[in-house]
Design a protein around this motif. Sequence first.
Motif, mmCIF file in Angstrom:
data_model
loop_
_atom_site.group_PDB
_atom_site.id
_atom_site.type_symbol
_atom_site.label_atom_id
_atom_site.label_comp_id
_atom_site.label_asym_id
_atom_site.label_seq_id
_atom_site.Cartn_x
_atom_site.Cartn_y
_atom_site.Cartn_z
ATOM 1 N N ARG A 25 0.828 -1.201 0.000
ATOM 2 C CA ARG A 25 0.000 0.000 0.000
ATOM 3 C C ARG A 25 0.865 1.254 0.000
ATOM 4 N N GLU A 26 1.984 1.214 0.724
ATOM 5 C CA GLU A 26 2.887 2.371 0.818
ATOM 6 C C GLU A 26 3.953 2.349 -0.273
ATOM 7 N N ARG A 27 3.943 1.307 -1.107
ATOM 8 C CA ARG A 27 4.989 1.109 -2.117
ATOM 9 C C ARG A 27 6.375 1.197 -1.489
ATOM 10 N N ASP A 28 6.514 0.528 -0.344
ATOM 11 C CA ASP A 28 7.794 0.441 0.363
ATOM 12 C C ASP A 28 8.514 -0.798 -0.167
ATOM 13 N N GLU A 402 -2.485 9.297 -5.404
ATOM 14 C CA GLU A 402 -1.149 8.718 -5.292
ATOM 15 C C GLU A 402 -0.090 9.747 -5.672
ATOM 16 N N ALA A 405 0.488 11.612 -2.570
ATOM 17 C CA ALA A 405 1.205 10.710 -1.660
ATOM 18 C C ALA A 405 2.659 10.566 -2.079
ATOM 19 N N ARG A 409 6.047 11.206 0.142
ATOM 20 C CA ARG A 409 7.164 10.282 0.321
ATOM 21 C C ARG A 409 8.488 10.921 -0.079
ATOM 22 N N LEU A 435 -1.192 7.771 8.883
ATOM 23 C CA LEU A 435 -1.184 6.565 8.070
ATOM 24 C C LEU A 435 -1.715 5.348 8.792
#
Length: 436
Positions: A25-28, A402, A405, A409, A435
């Motif tokens: 979800r966080e594209r981590d 996004e 978002a 980031r 978050l």
Amino acid sequence: MPQPSQQVGLPAQLLSSPAMVAACRERDFGKIFKLANRAGFNNARISRLVDMTQSRIGEIIVGPRGIRDMNVIERIADGLRIPGHMLGLARRDWEPTPVAAPSYRPAGVALSAPANPVCALPGADLDSILAVAAGPKLSPSTVRALHSSIEDYWRRDDEHGGETLRPAVVGQLRYVVELLKEAGEGEYRRNLYGVAAELARLTGWTYFDARQYSQARTYFAEALQLAKAVDDRPFMANVLSCMSLQATYEDRPADAVALSTAAQDCARWHGGTPRVMSMLSLREAFAHASMSNRSATHAAIKDAHSHFERISDADDDPSWVAYFDEPKLIVDTGIAHGRLGEADAAEPLVAEALRRGHSGNHRGRAFHSFWLANIQLQRGNLDQACHTAGGALEIASAVDSERVAGHLREFHELLVPHRKAPAVRAFETQIRAALR
């Protein structure tokens, strides 16, 4: 039979784990790769699956360096078999198509009331059949109603982001395309082409705002073709300018410059009003700034302001450029300077535009506030930058975007060298709370 360690993608148990769901979800991707390591996927294997070097995998795992290129994100999704929805992508080609439940029932079994009343609604196929039976109802009021709905979509897109609007917009686009098949030659047909072009551009914009660039490009190209069919050159210029802006996000600066130049050429001799030309000139400024071309950026900014000064009440501006008012001119000028690293020139412009801008455009305010925080950080004002970003975070929490978002980031990564500072620690606490 292949061994479990040789399976093609990540195991279903890992994909469904809360840690993996949150990381996707966080594209981590650092966390995603670490979780994959624990499941038996070493860096060499990940490297082969996602077509990246092992050293790049290692950098992502141990450092703050992130991934923003959508092509790379799509390669990771496909290589590790991460379903598209987990990473904010469209359904991947390798994902199985959902199978509809059978519509029959065994004889003698009574039907109970549906648990969810929405399930009892007529299907899309029935809607299509009834629409064909009724025939097209084309009139000036039809076109006015369609334009009104587009204006409402754009308003809600500004307020909340376009992700949840997209199904409705795509449905209306398909409806208008069906109307076009029945419409005869004449003004109504031309107007319907214009409506379809606007809906296709709006759909492309919602994908762009979600950073799903390949899908955005498809709909922008469709909008371009629809506008070309009725020789609406100013609208074609508008679409080209959207594609130019997307190219700056995809780190394709040369493409961005070419597209912005083509947009101006398209509009210049075909009804491009001063307001339209001003907007297009600033898109060119963004493109040159992404190439760090200072002189060309400044020249494009000068052109934008020169065009804007010639705006008059007598201009027949298209409705899609009405948003480009003086605060928007000012903030875009500030962002162009910010992209060049000219923070001293950028900060007062972005700050002024935020004071004057429309409060209902939540995404725009969040986006511009993150830019202001970034610029303040460039100037070494760490406490002020964190305070501004904190305010932007509150606005961003109400917007499903996004793109916003992503700017959060990026700003967060810029704070890594200052992580021990009290203002940064306070901002970190605010992020964690937002978050949850």
